[in-house]
Design a protein around this motif. Structure first.
Motif, PDB file in Angstrom:
ATOM      1  N   LEU A   1     -11.464   1.225  -0.484  1.00  0.00           N
ATOM      2  CA  LEU A   1     -11.385   1.418   0.959  1.00  0.00           C
ATOM      3  C   LEU A   1     -10.482   0.377   1.616  1.00  0.00           C
ATOM      4  N   VAL A   2     -10.606  -0.883   1.189  1.00  0.00           N
ATOM      5  CA  VAL A   2      -9.832  -1.953   1.815  1.00  0.00           C
ATOM      6  C   VAL A   2      -8.361  -1.893   1.403  1.00  0.00           C
ATOM      7  N   GLY A   3      -8.098  -1.446   0.174  1.00  0.00           N
ATOM      8  CA  GLY A   3      -6.737  -1.482  -0.345  1.00  0.00           C
ATOM      9  C   GLY A   3      -5.911  -0.246  -0.088  1.00  0.00           C
ATOM     10  N   GLN A   4      -6.243   0.546   0.936  1.00  0.00           N
ATOM     11  CA  GLN A   4      -5.461   1.736   1.241  1.00  0.00           C
ATOM     12  C   GLN A   4      -4.125   1.325   1.874  1.00  0.00           C
ATOM     13  N   GLN A   5      -3.030   1.776   1.250  1.00  0.00           N
ATOM     14  CA  GLN A   5      -1.697   1.393   1.695  1.00  0.00           C
ATOM     15  C   GLN A   5      -1.094   2.453   2.611  1.00  0.00           C
ATOM     16  N   GLY A   6      -0.109   2.050   3.370  1.00  0.00           N
ATOM     17  CA  GLY A   6       0.636   2.988   4.205  1.00  0.00           C
ATOM     18  C   GLY A   6      -0.128   3.504   5.403  1.00  0.00           C
ATOM     19  N   VAL A   7      -1.079   2.728   5.899  1.00  0.00           N
ATOM     20  CA  VAL A   7      -1.890   3.162   7.037  1.00  0.00           C
ATOM     21  C   VAL A   7      -1.418   2.429   8.287  1.00  0.00           C
ATOM     22  N   GLU A   8      -1.163   3.187   9.333  1.00  0.00           N
ATOM     23  CA  GLU A   8      -0.817   2.583  10.616  1.00  0.00           C
ATOM     24  C   GLU A   8      -2.068   2.451  11.459  1.00  0.00           C
ATOM     25  N   GLY A   9      -2.318   1.251  11.936  1.00  0.00           N
ATOM     26  CA  GLY A   9      -3.534   1.014  12.718  1.00  0.00           C
ATOM     27  C   GLY A   9      -4.689   0.650  11.802  1.00  0.00           C
TER      28      GLY A   9
ATOM     29  N   CYS B   1      -8.261  -5.033  -8.948  1.00  0.00           N
ATOM     30  CA  CYS B   1      -9.097  -3.894  -8.562  1.00  0.00           C
ATOM     31  C   CYS B   1      -8.248  -2.808  -7.911  1.00  0.00           C
ATOM     32  N   ASP B   2      -7.866  -1.857  -8.698  1.00  0.00           N
ATOM     33  CA  ASP B   2      -7.230  -0.660  -8.153  1.00  0.00           C
ATOM     34  C   ASP B   2      -7.722   0.536  -8.947  1.00  0.00           C
ATOM     35  N   TYR B   3      -7.266   1.701  -8.630  1.00  0.00           N
ATOM     36  CA  TYR B   3      -7.773   2.858  -9.355  1.00  0.00           C
ATOM     37  C   TYR B   3      -6.635   3.645  -9.979  1.00  0.00           C
TER      38      TYR B   3
ATOM     39  N   ALA C   1       3.647   5.577  -7.736  1.00  0.00           N
ATOM     40  CA  ALA C   1       2.724   4.765  -6.938  1.00  0.00           C
ATOM     41  C   ALA C   1       1.326   5.376  -6.946  1.00  0.00           C
ATOM     42  N   VAL C   2       0.339   4.507  -6.732  1.00  0.00           N
ATOM     43  CA  VAL C   2      -1.047   4.958  -6.615  1.00  0.00           C
ATOM     44  C   VAL C   2      -1.261   5.517  -5.221  1.00  0.00           C
ATOM     45  N   LEU C   3      -1.746   6.748  -5.154  1.00  0.00           N
ATOM     46  CA  LEU C   3      -1.984   7.381  -3.853  1.00  0.00           C
ATOM     47  C   LEU C   3      -3.336   6.949  -3.306  1.00  0.00           C
ATOM     48  N   PRO C   4      -3.427   6.563  -2.030  1.00  0.00           N
ATOM     49  CA  PRO C   4      -4.724   6.209  -1.428  1.00  0.00           C
ATOM     50  C   PRO C   4      -5.554   7.466  -1.187  1.00  0.00           C
TER      51      PRO C   4
END
Length: 322
Positions: A277-285, A319-321, A165-168
């Protein structure tokens, strides 16, 4: 490499020429050099191009014409010789001859230079036979897409090859850099010293090397009063600023042996692609650095712009990195 920090040199053409001189001074002339000039060739952009030609003295110039646009004259040696640039003066041969000056005196420049002969280079003039070649509007849009892709590709070097997986951004381990180890300068605008950390946080920065030794008189950040023209060793993201421990948290793929030479962070007008910035996964809140509850009347704030004038094509770019 020098970090200019802006996508256009229109606001600071003098520094642009200084950067060109600095980079060209590293050319050893052992191999051929190809110079890709920018596409700003109207008004002051054309005058600046003439300055660059005079500065670099090329052996050949390839001029690509624009379909159905005849506003730009061929850049012949005679044209460049007689036309004033933005910072250099043209040789007013015809006017001086009308004043009765001799042929030899007419080629002398007003600043005392004796050798003012016309530049010697071969002009290769290319005229495309297809419509919309060089259309300015499309070129500007495409350059923005390519710039975002280049940044995403650069950030892809931060990813671990053995992780599927791509890490944020918040999943990557940053370097901790003391305030006293690097000087900071915002290139494109004036920022009050009390607001520097707000500007630097979550920003794309050039990792640079200045010849001067960094001397910190206090516990606060080291701020430069002028923008240096210096070596850039790579780029990074300031992922956070620890004001208590006086540390910058920086993400960068630049190898440690090169990072030891970095003593300056230059912040320009190059933004991190929105999707990072918008596509960061696994974030609570709330997502870090992103909010929808903000007072947009505050000076300097603004919403993320979505380009709606694009038509999706068959080769859509996600758009991902990675």
């Amino acid at each position: 490499m020098v970090y200019y920090g802006q996508t256009s040199c229109e606001q600071d053409t003098e520094r642009y020429l200084d950067v060109v001189k600095y980079v060209f001074s590293a050319y050893k002339k052992e191999v051929p050099l190809v110079i890709n000039t920018m596409g700003w060739v109207k008004g002051e952009g054309l005058l600046l191009l003439i300055d660059v030609i005079r500065l670099l003295s090329p052996s050949h110039i390839v001029q690509m014409d624009v379909y159905d646009w005849k506003a730009m004259a061929p850049l012949t040696p005679e044209y460049v010789h007689l036309t004033p640039g933005l910072y250099t003066r043209g040789k007013q041969q015809s006017k001086r001859k009308q004043l009765g000056m001799s042929a030899v005196e007419s080629w002398k420049s007003s600043d005392g230079e004796g050798d003012a002969s016309a530049p010697e280079y071969k002009l290769l003039y290319v005229h495309p036979e297809f419509p919309r070649a060089g259309a300015a509007g499309e070129a500007r849009v495409h350059s923005g897409i390519l710039r975002d892709m280049a940044i995403l590709g650069y950030l892809g070097q931060l990813q671990y090859p053995d992780v599927g997986a791509v890490l944020p951004l918040h999943g990557l381990v940053p370097y901790q850099v003391p305030f006293s180890a690097v000087a900071v300068r915002v290139i494109h605008t004036d920022v009050a010293p009390t607001n520097i950390m707000y500007a630097v946080n979550a920003s794309w920065v050039g990792l640079c090397r200045i010849p001067d030794e960094i001397r910190c008189q206090s516990e606060g950040p080291v701020l430069l009063t002028q923008t240096p023209v210096c070596d850039c060793l790579g780029f990074g993201i300031v992922r956070g600023v620890n004001m208590e421990k006086k540390l910058y948290h920086i993400l960068t793929p630049v190898p440690p042996e090169n990072l030891r030479q970095v003593n300056c962070l230059l912040l320009g007008n190059i933004s991190i692609p929105n999707c990072v910035l918008v596509g960061q996964q696994g974030v609570e809140g709330e997502i870090p650095y992103v909010t929808s509850d903000y007072n947009y009347s505050i000076l300097g704030s603004g919403k993320l712009r979505k380009k709606k004038h694009f038509k999706r094509r068959e080769y859509t770019f996600e758009c991902d990195y990675t």
